[in-house]
Design a protein around this motif. Structure first.
Motif, PDB file in Angstrom:
ATOM      1  N   SER A  30       0.830  -1.196   0.000  1.00  0.00           N
ATOM      2  CA  SER A  30       0.000   0.000   0.000  1.00  0.00           C
ATOM      3  C   SER A  30       0.864   1.245   0.000  1.00  0.00           C
ATOM      4  N   LEU A  31       0.322   2.292  -0.602  1.00  0.00           N
ATOM      5  CA  LEU A  31       0.978   3.594  -0.667  1.00  0.00           C
ATOM      6  C   LEU A  31      -0.022   4.634  -0.200  1.00  0.00           C
ATOM      7  N   SER A  32       0.335   5.423   0.815  1.00  0.00           N
ATOM      8  CA  SER A  32      -0.552   6.439   1.369  1.00  0.00           C
ATOM      9  C   SER A  32      -0.335   7.773   0.647  1.00  0.00           C
ATOM     10  N   ILE A  33      -1.448   8.421   0.310  1.00  0.00           N
ATOM     11  CA  ILE A  33      -1.411   9.680  -0.429  1.00  0.00           C
ATOM     12  C   ILE A  33      -2.234  10.709   0.328  1.00  0.00           C
ATOM     13  N   ALA A  34      -1.609  11.798   0.713  1.00  0.00           N
ATOM     14  CA  ALA A  34      -2.296  12.873   1.429  1.00  0.00           C
ATOM     15  C   ALA A  34      -3.068  13.734   0.436  1.00  0.00           C
ATOM     16  N   VAL A  35      -4.349  13.988   0.749  1.00  0.00           N
ATOM     17  CA  VAL A  35      -5.180  14.817  -0.126  1.00  0.00           C
ATOM     18  C   VAL A  35      -5.953  15.813   0.730  1.00  0.00           C
ATOM     19  N   HIS A  36      -6.300  16.953   0.146  1.00  0.00           N
ATOM     20  CA  HIS A  36      -7.068  17.971   0.861  1.00  0.00           C
ATOM     21  C   HIS A  36      -8.558  17.643   0.902  1.00  0.00           C
ATOM     22  N   ASP A  37      -9.090  17.261  -0.253  1.00  0.00           N
ATOM     23  CA  ASP A  37     -10.533  17.097  -0.428  1.00  0.00           C
ATOM     24  C   ASP A  37     -10.774  15.703  -0.981  1.00  0.00           C
ATOM     25  N   ASP A  73      -8.790  11.460  13.169  1.00  0.00           N
ATOM     26  CA  ASP A  73      -9.377  12.585  12.443  1.00  0.00           C
ATOM     27  C   ASP A  73      -9.141  12.432  10.949  1.00  0.00           C
ATOM     28  N   VAL A  74      -8.890  11.200  10.499  1.00  0.00           N
ATOM     29  CA  VAL A  74      -8.558  10.948   9.104  1.00  0.00           C
ATOM     30  C   VAL A  74      -9.695  10.191   8.420  1.00  0.00           C
ATOM     31  N   LEU A  83      -5.936   6.887  -0.158  1.00  0.00           N
ATOM     32  CA  LEU A  83      -6.131   8.332  -0.178  1.00  0.00           C
ATOM     33  C   LEU A  83      -6.581   8.759   1.213  1.00  0.00           C
ATOM     34  N   SER A  84      -5.862   9.687   1.809  1.00  0.00           N
ATOM     35  CA  SER A  84      -6.106  10.073   3.198  1.00  0.00           C
ATOM     36  C   SER A  84      -6.294  11.578   3.295  1.00  0.00           C
ATOM     37  N   ALA A  85      -7.400  11.986   3.925  1.00  0.00           N
ATOM     38  CA  ALA A  85      -7.697  13.407   4.095  1.00  0.00           C
ATOM     39  C   ALA A  85      -8.018  13.689   5.553  1.00  0.00           C
ATOM     40  N   PRO A  86      -7.537  14.801   6.106  1.00  0.00           N
ATOM     41  CA  PRO A  86      -7.863  15.151   7.492  1.00  0.00           C
ATOM     42  C   PRO A  86      -9.278  15.706   7.609  1.00  0.00           C
ATOM     43  N   ARG A  87      -9.949  15.407   8.724  1.00  0.00           N
ATOM     44  CA  ARG A  87     -11.278  15.962   8.972  1.00  0.00           C
ATOM     45  C   ARG A  87     -11.213  17.203   9.863  1.00  0.00           C
ATOM     46  N   THR A  88     -10.040  17.470  10.440  1.00  0.00           N
ATOM     47  CA  THR A  88      -9.824  18.683  11.224  1.00  0.00           C
ATOM     48  C   THR A  88      -8.521  19.317  10.771  1.00  0.00           C
ATOM     49  N   PRO A 138      -1.813  15.513  12.652  1.00  0.00           N
ATOM     50  CA  PRO A 138      -0.536  15.396  11.936  1.00  0.00           C
ATOM     51  C   PRO A 138      -0.688  15.397  10.427  1.00  0.00           C
ATOM     52  N   LEU A 139      -1.769  14.790   9.912  1.00  0.00           N
ATOM     53  CA  LEU A 139      -1.943  14.783   8.459  1.00  0.00           C
ATOM     54  C   LEU A 139      -2.233  16.188   7.945  1.00  0.00           C
ATOM     55  N   ALA A 140      -3.034  16.959   8.686  1.00  0.00           N
ATOM     56  CA  ALA A 140      -3.295  18.345   8.293  1.00  0.00           C
ATOM     57  C   ALA A 140      -2.006  19.163   8.297  1.00  0.00           C
ATOM     58  N   ARG A 141      -1.158  18.920   9.295  1.00  0.00           N
ATOM     59  CA  ARG A 141       0.122  19.645   9.351  1.00  0.00           C
ATOM     60  C   ARG A 141       1.020  19.230   8.187  1.00  0.00           C
ATOM     61  N   HIS A 142       1.006  17.943   7.870  1.00  0.00           N
ATOM     62  CA  HIS A 142       1.798  17.466   6.725  1.00  0.00           C
ATOM     63  C   HIS A 142       1.340  18.155   5.438  1.00  0.00           C
ATOM     64  N   LEU A 143       0.032  18.211   5.225  1.00  0.00           N
ATOM     65  CA  LEU A 143      -0.492  18.845   4.022  1.00  0.00           C
ATOM     66  C   LEU A 143      -0.152  20.331   3.968  1.00  0.00           C
ATOM     67  N   ALA A 144      -0.217  20.992   5.121  1.00  0.00           N
ATOM     68  CA  ALA A 144       0.105  22.418   5.161  1.00  0.00           C
ATOM     69  C   ALA A 144       1.571  22.659   4.806  1.00  0.00           C
ATOM     70  N   LYS A 145       2.423  21.707   5.156  1.00  0.00           N
ATOM     71  CA  LYS A 145       3.854  21.876   4.919  1.00  0.00           C
ATOM     72  C   LYS A 145       4.268  21.436   3.522  1.00  0.00           C
ATOM     73  N   ARG A 146       3.838  20.248   3.117  1.00  0.00           N
ATOM     74  CA  ARG A 146       4.337  19.648   1.877  1.00  0.00           C
ATOM     75  C   ARG A 146       3.332  19.639   0.739  1.00  0.00           C
ATOM     76  N   GLY A 147       2.053  19.815   1.048  1.00  0.00           N
ATOM     77  CA  GLY A 147       1.041  19.723   0.012  1.00  0.00           C
ATOM     78  C   GLY A 147       0.642  18.274  -0.252  1.00  0.00           C
ATOM     79  N   GLU A 148      -0.212  18.093  -1.251  1.00  0.00           N
ATOM     80  CA  GLU A 148      -0.728  16.769  -1.563  1.00  0.00           C
ATOM     81  C   GLU A 148       0.344  15.883  -2.190  1.00  0.00           C
ATOM     82  N   GLY A 149       0.157  14.568  -2.013  1.00  0.00           N
ATOM     83  CA  GLY A 149       1.069  13.622  -2.643  1.00  0.00           C
ATOM     84  C   GLY A 149       1.362  12.431  -1.766  1.00  0.00           C
ATOM     85  N   PRO A 150       2.121  11.457  -2.283  1.00  0.00           N
ATOM     86  CA  PRO A 150       2.444  10.245  -1.529  1.00  0.00           C
ATOM     87  C   PRO A 150       3.384  10.564  -0.373  1.00  0.00           C
ATOM     88  N   TYR A 151       3.214   9.838   0.765  1.00  0.00           N
ATOM     89  CA  TYR A 151       4.058  10.160   1.905  1.00  0.00           C
ATOM     90  C   TYR A 151       4.531   8.957   2.711  1.00  0.00           C
TER      91      TYR A 151
END
Length: 265
Positions: free
Chosen positions: A161-168, A202-203, A217-222, A226-239
């Protein structure tokens, strides 16, 4: 459309040091060669399921290269991933007809250390929650060696599996369905699951099948986790990713040796 995972891109500062560290972790590492027209060289960790890690480094600065920008801004680690199309041009045309603005095909290639010249075509997505496409013009076995090259002392068999951070998450799922030509949500042949809230987290996640691998595909609900902080720092993509292994044991690999890529069995 079945689009299996082709490879995961891991950007590093020093290719020779990275090769030695991945070998110390029990991986069989192959030197890949140079990319004509680019200041990059790479090495490959190829798995039995046909996917591989691309360990990529730069011989000189490349300010226009997004992967190099991520390396400079955030350090070593996973920066991208690719799916394997049955034909790059036809896959691009089909996705564009479904409203997904893929860019391509773009010609690419690599010269192996033995002088063999490889050619492929890529297509780039409109957003970084999506993979790029990498389809071969020369035989894939030249780019992705088979046989003993895929056998690893640590027992690694492939990318489970590969986890991908997404906003929406709904928006990302819609883009994946356009890429894959997905049937309506819930259909038996669908490769993309509906969004699910993880208990005590919160994911929110959705699973997308990519050959033998699963894209999470993983998106934060708040906005506090940590996932929200990751997205704020690095943006969307595999992590992060999980490897399938012959041993069946759970093991987190030392991030100092994986050069910033969160990897576990």
């Amino acid at each position: 459309m079945a689009l299996p995972l082709d490879h995961v891109v891991i950007a590093v500062n020093d290719l020779e040091a990275t090769i030695a560290d991945y070998q110390a972790l029990g991986f069989n590492v192959l030197r890949g060669g140079d990319h004509p027209g680019r200041p990059t060289h790479n090495a490959l960790v190829v798995f039995a399921d046909g996917s591989y890690f691309e360990l990529i480094a730069w011989r000189e600065p490349a300010p226009a290269d997004r992967w190099w920008q991520l390396l400079q801004q955030h350090g070593e680690g996973i920066v991208d991933f690719a799916l394997l199309p049955p034909g790059t041009a036809t896959t691009v045309a089909a996705a564009q007809a479904r409203g997904l603005a893929l860019s391509g095909p773009h010609d690419g290639g690599r010269v192996r250390p033995d002088g063999e010249q490889l050619r492929w075509q890529t297509a780039r997505p409109p957003s970084h929650d999506l993979p790029f496409l990498c389809g071969d013009l020369t035989p894939r076995a030249l780019r992705v060696p088979e046989g003993d090259a895929r056998v690893h002392p640590n027992g690694a068999l492939g990318v489970a599996s590969l986890s991908i951070a997404v906003h929406d998450l709904p928006a990302s799922l819609a883009r994946y369905r356009a890429l894959l030509g997905e049937p309506p949500q819930g259909a038996p042949e669908s490769r993309a699951s509906a969004a699910v809230d993880l208990p005590h987290s919160d994911v929110q996640v959705s699973l997308v099948r990519a050959g033998a691998s699963t894209l999470v595909l993983s998106a934060p609900r708040t906005e506090a986790g940590p996932l929200a902080r990751h997205l704020a720092k690095r943006g969307e993509g595999p992590y992060a990713l999980v490897l399938a292994g012959a041993q069946g044991a759970t093991q987190v690999l030392d991030p100092a040796l994986t050069h910033g890529a969160p990897i576990r069995f």
